[in-house]
Write a protein that holds these residues in place. Structure first.
Motif, PDB file in Angstrom:
ATOM      1  N   HIS A   1       9.339  49.908  41.335  1.00 47.45           N
ATOM      2  CA  HIS A   1      10.173  50.517  42.188  1.00 47.45           C
ATOM      3  C   HIS A   1       9.870  49.850  43.425  1.00 47.45           C
ATOM      4  N   ILE A   2       7.752  49.876  43.640  1.00 43.99           N
ATOM      5  CA  ILE A   2       7.853  49.683  44.254  1.00 43.99           C
ATOM      6  C   ILE A   2       7.613  47.779  44.251  1.00 43.99           C
ATOM      7  N   GLN A   3       7.484  47.150  43.605  1.00 41.77           N
ATOM      8  CA  GLN A   3       7.968  45.426  43.130  1.00 41.77           C
ATOM      9  C   GLN A   3       9.001  45.397  43.335  1.00 41.77           C
ATOM     10  N   GLY A   4       9.525  46.022  43.259  1.00 45.13           N
ATOM     11  CA  GLY A   4      11.361  45.466  43.940  1.00 45.13           C
ATOM     12  C   GLY A   4      11.276  46.125  44.866  1.00 45.13           C
TER      13      GLY A   4
ATOM     14  N   GLN B   1       4.341  53.700  35.770  1.00 45.08           N
ATOM     15  CA  GLN B   1       4.367  52.460  36.006  1.00 45.08           C
ATOM     16  C   GLN B   1       6.245  52.857  36.251  1.00 45.08           C
ATOM     17  N   HIS B   2       6.948  53.237  36.513  1.00 46.93           N
ATOM     18  CA  HIS B   2       8.640  53.688  37.364  1.00 46.93           C
ATOM     19  C   HIS B   2       8.098  53.261  38.947  1.00 46.93           C
ATOM     20  N   ALA B   3       6.550  53.885  39.294  1.00 51.21           N
ATOM     21  CA  ALA B   3       6.689  53.684  40.356  1.00 51.21           C
ATOM     22  C   ALA B   3       6.655  52.035  41.047  1.00 51.21           C
ATOM     23  N   VAL B   4       5.569  51.928  40.213  1.00 51.32           N
ATOM     24  CA  VAL B   4       4.934  50.332  40.181  1.00 51.32           C
ATOM     25  C   VAL B   4       6.417  49.886  40.597  1.00 51.32           C
TER      26      VAL B   4
ATOM     27  N   GLY C   1       8.732  45.275  47.841  1.00 50.02           N
ATOM     28  CA  GLY C   1       8.468  44.285  47.618  1.00 50.02           C
ATOM     29  C   GLY C   1       9.233  43.321  47.607  1.00 50.02           C
ATOM     30  N   SER C   2       9.792  42.819  46.495  1.00 48.92           N
ATOM     31  CA  SER C   2      10.247  41.330  46.018  1.00 48.92           C
ATOM     32  C   SER C   2      12.337  41.491  46.425  1.00 48.92           C
ATOM     33  N   ASN C   3      12.337  42.965  47.383  1.00 51.04           N
ATOM     34  CA  ASN C   3      13.579  42.181  47.811  1.00 51.04           C
ATOM     35  C   ASN C   3      13.280  42.354  49.661  1.00 51.04           C
ATOM     36  N   SER C   4      12.336  42.793  50.149  1.00 51.37           N
ATOM     37  CA  SER C   4      12.032  42.340  51.599  1.00 51.37           C
ATOM     38  C   SER C   4      11.731  40.951  51.773  1.00 51.37           C
ATOM     39  N   ASN C   5      11.300  40.166  50.759  1.00 51.78           N
ATOM     40  CA  ASN C   5      10.654  38.802  50.694  1.00 51.78           C
ATOM     41  C   ASN C   5      11.851  38.148  50.727  1.00 51.78           C
ATOM     42  N   SER C   6      12.546  38.973  50.247  1.00 51.83           N
ATOM     43  CA  SER C   6      14.096  37.389  49.846  1.00 51.83           C
ATOM     44  C   SER C   6      14.497  38.223  51.315  1.00 51.83           C
TER      45      SER C   6
END
Length: 112
Positions: free
Chosen positions: A95-98, A90-93, A100-105
């Motif tokens: 972190h990956i989602q974080g 869950q932490h890895a997911v 991904g959302s940072n690269s999108n922004s």
């Protein structure tokens, strides 16, 4: 004649032998009395065997309980390990989602 304490050795040996015979008789009598007492309370040889079997079964039951407790502890430890792995996933997911959302922004800010 060889004497000790004023008495011949032969009579001392005889009295020692008599003493030993008395001791043996007393032991046999006590053994008979003990067997009779056991019979009175229902512990003849067969019931003694039954008592031994019951004691053995109780010992086996204790061993089974210990094995069950040990198995329960192992299962609990494995559950804790699984939960720990789930948390890591869950932490890895997250972190990956974080990321991904940072690269999108970040890419959105370059487009503007």
């Amino acid at each position: 004649m060889d004497m000790q304490g004023g008495q011949p050795i032969n009579s001392q040996q005889l009295s020692y032998e008599q003493f030993q015979a008395q001791v043996r008789q007393r032991e046999q009598q006590e053994q008979r009395q003990a067997q009779e007492a056991l019979k009175r309370v229902g512990l003849d040889p067969k019931s003694q065997q039954v008592q031994q079997v019951i004691q053995q079964l109780n010992g086996i039951e204790r061993e089974l309980q210990q094995a069950e407790n040990q198995l329960q502890m192992q299962m609990d430890a494995q559950r804790r390990q699984i939960k720990l792995l789930q948390q890591k996933i869950q932490h890895a997911v997250a972190h990956i989602q974080g990321i991904g959302s940072n690269s999108n922004s970040v890419s959105n800010s370059y487009r503007q």
